[in-house]
Motif scaffolding. Structure first.
Motif, PDB file in Angstrom:
ATOM      1  N   ARG A  81      -0.414  11.941  -6.215  1.00  0.00           N
ATOM      2  CA  ARG A  81      -0.741  10.527  -6.410  1.00  0.00           C
ATOM      3  C   ARG A  81      -0.095   9.641  -5.356  1.00  0.00           C
ATOM      4  NH1 ARG A  81      -0.385  10.520 -13.082  1.00  0.00           N
ATOM      5  NH2 ARG A  81      -1.291  12.597 -13.275  1.00  0.00           N
ATOM      6  N   TYR A  82       0.704  10.250  -4.470  1.00  0.00           N
ATOM      7  CA  TYR A  82       1.311   9.527  -3.359  1.00  0.00           C
ATOM      8  C   TYR A  82       0.465   9.742  -2.111  1.00  0.00           C
ATOM      9  CZ  TYR A  82       5.428  10.164  -6.414  1.00  0.00           C
ATOM     10  OH  TYR A  82       6.292  10.212  -7.479  1.00  0.00           O
ATOM     11  N   GLY A  83       0.455   8.743  -1.244  1.00  0.00           N
ATOM     12  CA  GLY A  83      -0.222   8.880   0.050  1.00  0.00           C
ATOM     13  C   GLY A  83      -1.443   8.002   0.169  1.00  0.00           C
ATOM     14  N   TRP A  84      -1.308   6.919   0.953  1.00  0.00           N
ATOM     15  CA  TRP A  84      -2.453   6.047   1.224  1.00  0.00           C
ATOM     16  C   TRP A  84      -3.256   6.549   2.419  1.00  0.00           C
ATOM     17  CZ3 TRP A  84       1.358   1.371   0.961  1.00  0.00           C
ATOM     18  CH2 TRP A  84       1.646   1.078  -0.378  1.00  0.00           C
ATOM     19  N   GLY A  85      -2.751   7.564   3.118  1.00  0.00           N
ATOM     20  CA  GLY A  85      -3.506   8.178   4.210  1.00  0.00           C
ATOM     21  C   GLY A  85      -3.404   7.479   5.543  1.00  0.00           C
ATOM     22  N   LEU A  86      -2.399   6.642   5.735  1.00  0.00           N
ATOM     23  CA  LEU A  86      -2.235   5.922   6.991  1.00  0.00           C
ATOM     24  C   LEU A  86      -1.421   6.743   7.993  1.00  0.00           C
ATOM     25  CD1 LEU A  86      -1.327   2.523   5.341  1.00  0.00           C
ATOM     26  CD2 LEU A  86      -3.498   3.067   6.416  1.00  0.00           C
ATOM     27  N   THR A  87      -1.458   6.338   9.251  1.00  0.00           N
ATOM     28  CA  THR A  87      -0.585   6.947  10.254  1.00  0.00           C
ATOM     29  C   THR A  87       0.853   6.600   9.909  1.00  0.00           C
ATOM     30  OG1 THR A  87      -2.295   6.723  11.940  1.00  0.00           O
ATOM     31  CG2 THR A  87      -0.033   7.040  12.709  1.00  0.00           C
ATOM     32  N   ALA A  88       1.739   7.565  10.013  1.00  0.00           N
ATOM     33  CA  ALA A  88       3.125   7.376   9.582  1.00  0.00           C
ATOM     34  C   ALA A  88       3.751   6.116  10.163  1.00  0.00           C
ATOM     35  CB  ALA A  88       3.956   8.594   9.975  1.00  0.00           C
ATOM     36  N   ALA A  89       4.517   5.416   9.336  1.00  0.00           N
ATOM     37  CA  ALA A  89       5.265   4.242   9.781  1.00  0.00           C
ATOM     38  C   ALA A  89       6.290   4.681  10.826  1.00  0.00           C
ATOM     39  CB  ALA A  89       5.950   3.582   8.592  1.00  0.00           C
ATOM     40  N   ASN A  90       6.144   4.162  12.023  1.00  0.00           N
ATOM     41  CA  ASN A  90       6.979   4.587  13.152  1.00  0.00           C
ATOM     42  C   ASN A  90       8.216   3.696  13.236  1.00  0.00           C
ATOM     43  OD1 ASN A  90       7.945   5.698  15.503  1.00  0.00           O
ATOM     44  ND2 ASN A  90       6.539   4.544  16.820  1.00  0.00           N
ATOM     45  N   ALA A  91       9.198   3.983  12.379  1.00  0.00           N
ATOM     46  CA  ALA A  91      10.393   3.148  12.344  1.00  0.00           C
ATOM     47  C   ALA A  91      11.678   3.967  12.359  1.00  0.00           C
ATOM     48  CB  ALA A  91      10.360   2.261  11.101  1.00  0.00           C
ATOM     49  N   THR A  92      11.567   5.265  12.613  1.00  0.00           N
ATOM     50  CA  THR A  92      12.759   6.107  12.584  1.00  0.00           C
ATOM     51  C   THR A  92      13.651   5.849  13.796  1.00  0.00           C
ATOM     52  OG1 THR A  92      11.523   7.893  13.650  1.00  0.00           O
ATOM     53  CG2 THR A  92      11.665   7.943  11.252  1.00  0.00           C
ATOM     54  N   VAL A  93      14.932   6.196  13.628  1.00  0.00           N
ATOM     55  CA  VAL A  93      15.937   5.981  14.664  1.00  0.00           C
ATOM     56  C   VAL A  93      16.436   7.355  15.145  1.00  0.00           C
ATOM     57  CG1 VAL A  93      18.219   5.001  15.145  1.00  0.00           C
ATOM     58  CG2 VAL A  93      16.616   3.791  13.639  1.00  0.00           C
ATOM     59  N   VAL A  94      16.647   7.492  16.429  1.00  0.00           N
ATOM     60  CA  VAL A  94      17.146   8.751  16.987  1.00  0.00           C
ATOM     61  C   VAL A  94      18.492   9.091  16.374  1.00  0.00           C
ATOM     62  CG1 VAL A  94      17.919   9.917  19.093  1.00  0.00           C
ATOM     63  CG2 VAL A  94      15.909   8.419  19.146  1.00  0.00           C
ATOM     64  N   ALA A  95      18.648  10.337  15.950  1.00  0.00           N
ATOM     65  CA  ALA A  95      19.883  10.777  15.301  1.00  0.00           C
ATOM     66  C   ALA A  95      21.094  10.422  16.152  1.00  0.00           C
ATOM     67  CB  ALA A  95      19.828  12.286  15.060  1.00  0.00           C
ATOM     68  N   GLY A  96      22.078   9.845  15.496  1.00  0.00           N
ATOM     69  CA  GLY A  96      23.310   9.476  16.181  1.00  0.00           C
ATOM     70  C   GLY A  96      23.304   8.084  16.768  1.00  0.00           C
ATOM     71  N   ASN A  97      22.126   7.489  16.929  1.00  0.00           N
ATOM     72  CA  ASN A  97      22.054   6.134  17.471  1.00  0.00           C
ATOM     73  C   ASN A  97      22.408   5.108  16.401  1.00  0.00           C
ATOM     74  OD1 ASN A  97      21.200   7.256  19.830  1.00  0.00           O
ATOM     75  ND2 ASN A  97      19.259   6.136  19.938  1.00  0.00           N
ATOM     76  N   LYS A  98      22.836   3.951  16.838  1.00  0.00           N
ATOM     77  CA  LYS A  98      23.105   2.843  15.931  1.00  0.00           C
ATOM     78  C   LYS A  98      21.784   2.238  15.468  1.00  0.00           C
ATOM     79  CE  LYS A  98      25.464  -1.643  15.633  1.00  0.00           C
ATOM     80  NZ  LYS A  98      26.290  -2.657  16.353  1.00  0.00           N
ATOM     81  N   VAL A  99      21.703   1.917  14.179  1.00  0.00           N
ATOM     82  CA  VAL A  99      20.509   1.262  13.637  1.00  0.00           C
ATOM     83  C   VAL A  99      20.576  -0.214  14.010  1.00  0.00           C
ATOM     84  CG1 VAL A  99      19.199   0.686  11.565  1.00  0.00           C
ATOM     85  CG2 VAL A  99      20.382   2.896  11.726  1.00  0.00           C
ATOM     86  N   LEU A 100      19.563  -0.670  14.731  1.00  0.00           N
ATOM     87  CA  LEU A 100      19.536  -2.039  15.236  1.00  0.00           C
ATOM     88  C   LEU A 100      18.684  -2.941  14.349  1.00  0.00           C
ATOM     89  CD1 LEU A 100      19.005  -1.197  19.026  1.00  0.00           C
ATOM     90  CD2 LEU A 100      21.182  -1.610  17.827  1.00  0.00           C
ATOM     91  N   ALA A 101      18.833  -4.238  14.563  1.00  0.00           N
ATOM     92  CA  ALA A 101      18.040  -5.210  13.810  1.00  0.00           C
ATOM     93  C   ALA A 101      16.549  -4.982  14.026  1.00  0.00           C
ATOM     94  CB  ALA A 101      18.426  -6.629  14.236  1.00  0.00           C
ATOM     95  N   ASN A 102      16.174  -4.598  15.245  1.00  0.00           N
ATOM     96  CA  ASN A 102      14.765  -4.351  15.542  1.00  0.00           C
ATOM     97  C   ASN A 102      14.216  -3.195  14.719  1.00  0.00           C
ATOM     98  OD1 ASN A 102      12.452  -5.028  17.404  1.00  0.00           O
ATOM     99  ND2 ASN A 102      12.669  -2.851  17.863  1.00  0.00           N
ATOM    100  N   ASP A 103      15.033  -2.156  14.501  1.00  0.00           N
ATOM    101  CA  ASP A 103      14.619  -1.021  13.668  1.00  0.00           C
ATOM    102  C   ASP A 103      14.400  -1.469  12.228  1.00  0.00           C
ATOM    103  OD1 ASP A 103      15.024   0.787  15.871  1.00  0.00           O
ATOM    104  OD2 ASP A 103      17.176   0.697  15.445  1.00  0.00           O
ATOM    105  N   TYR A 104      15.342  -2.242  11.735  1.00  0.00           N
ATOM    106  CA  TYR A 104      15.251  -2.767  10.366  1.00  0.00           C
ATOM    107  C   TYR A 104      14.012  -3.644  10.213  1.00  0.00           C
ATOM    108  CZ  TYR A 104      16.541  -5.447   6.178  1.00  0.00           C
ATOM    109  OH  TYR A 104      16.543  -6.056   4.943  1.00  0.00           O
ATOM    110  N   ASN A 105      13.746  -4.462  11.217  1.00  0.00           N
ATOM    111  CA  ASN A 105      12.603  -5.373  11.136  1.00  0.00           C
ATOM    112  C   ASN A 105      11.275  -4.624  11.133  1.00  0.00           C
ATOM    113  OD1 ASN A 105      14.232  -7.605  10.996  1.00  0.00           O
ATOM    114  ND2 ASN A 105      14.050  -8.147  13.163  1.00  0.00           N
TER     115      ASN A 105
END
Length: 365
Positions: free
Chosen positions: A53-77
């Motif tokens: 029952r999960y899955g709207w079928g869209l292209t994955a939300a591209n918001a992941t952060v490279v491992a070890g990098n700091k999460v920036l405001a732009n990533d959060y936004n």
């Protein structure tokens, strides 16, 4: 969940866990290797396996952060823009928009993601994930099935207590079970509508019935009608591989039900006329099919045959770009946009089913 953090700052791993959790709704569930799960139709699992029952079928939300990098405001936004678009898709103008971080240098804390986790968990646990707002295309008359005014009904005295039926079937076909899941999961609905015109007997009564029901909508959340009469019984994920009742309406005792042909035509205002809808699921080769059967049952007081032209219409409702282009041309676009890039829920018309007749209207006494 408790987020991993460096001091109060959220780590990339914990941030990505929230992104992945949202993508289960936005895109589809994934296996342990990060691959989208391709579900096949199974009668028992269709009903019991909640992840379907999960899955709207869209292209994955591209918001992941490279491992070890700091999460920036732009990533959060970016994650915020995706979540706002998902909420607008469900509720349009009634949706609560989450604010962006205005300062690009602002640190993202571990607890900044708590509200998103609460929202995602709530959608997964409830039927809210199937909601569809105003950004949708409604096409109620893809198919029409008419009985051509052929008389039907028992045409006997009310004391006989007999109630004849008129039945027809139609089907909704997707090229895969996955497309059907995405159609219903993203708020898509299959539509049934009917009308009665002409003839000497029954048009007033049956058109009153159909108007009182209005359209019937079969969806992932529930089955319901647009009018005041009728009860939905089952949703898409409760339908099996044999016919089950999904809707029923009876008790049409309105002021005009039978008033025009009451005594002379042999029709009373009693509410015995009934509309029942059944549905079943199955595979036809590689295609996935939902077959719908509509049964009209006459009132026992109907002492003349019904000779009006009864037509059934089959159609659908599907999610489209959300927010729409008009909304995205306004200042509100900032809730769904980062760095001039729009992160919106995209059109789902690729998931539309083909609608076809299975059997013509058939009378049974």
């Amino acid at each position: 969940m408790a987020h991993n953090s460096v001091g109060d700052l959220i780590t990339a791993a914990s941030f990505n866990t929230v992104v992945d959790s949202f993508n289960v709704l936005w895109e589809d569930p994934k296996d342990g290797s990060g691959n989208v799960i391709v579900y096949t139709y199974d009668n028992a699992l269709h009903q019991s396996q909640v992840d379907r029952r999960y899955g709207w079928g869209l292209t994955a939300a591209n918001a992941t952060v490279v491992a070890g990098n700091k999460v920036l405001a732009n990533d959060y936004n970016k994650l915020t823009a995706y979540i706002n678009s998902g909420e607008y898709h469900r509720e349009d103008a009634n949706a609560t928009m989450q604010p962006m971080v205005a300062n690009v240098n602002q640190d993202i804390l571990a607890n900044d993601l708590n509200k998103y986790e609460t929202l995602i968990d709530d959608l997964k646990a409830t039927t809210k994930k199937f909601d569809l707002g105003a950004d949708a295309t409604l096409t109620p008359t893809v198919l029409s099935i008419s009985n051509g005014g052929t008389p039907w009904g028992t045409a006997d005295l009310a004391t006989a207590l007999t109630r004849g039926t008129l039945t027809c079937e139609l089907k909704y076909t997707w090229s895969s079970y996955t497309l059907a899941r995405h159609f219903f999961n993203s708020g898509g609905q299959c539509i049934i509508d009917m009308e009665a015109v002409g003839g000497l007997y029954g048009s007033t009564e049956w058109d009153y019935v159909f108007d009182s029901i209005d359209s019937i909508f079969i969806g992932g959340k529930t089955t319901y009608s647009g009018g005041p009469i009728g009860t939905g019984v089952k949703s898409f994920y409760e339908i099996t591989d044999t016919y089950v009742q999904v809707f029923n309406a009876i008790g049409f005792n309105g002021a005009y039900a039978g008033a025009y042909t009451g005594q002379g035509g042999g029709y009373s205002t009693y509410g015995g006329r009934e509309v029942t809808v059944f549905a079943k699921l199955g595979m036809d080769g590689t295609d996935f099919v939902m077959t719908v059967k509509v049964v009209l049952t006459e009132d026992a007081d109907d002492v003349h045959q019904v000779d009006c032209n009864i037509t059934l219409y089959g159609g659908h409702k599907v999610a489209v770009d959300s927010p729409n282009s008009t909304y995205m041309s306004s200042s509100n676009a900032s809730n769904h946009q980062v760095g001039g890039v729009n992160y919106i829920f995209t059109d789902r018309t690729a998931t539309l089913p083909a609608v076809a007749q299975v059997s013509a209207w058939t009378y049974s006494s």
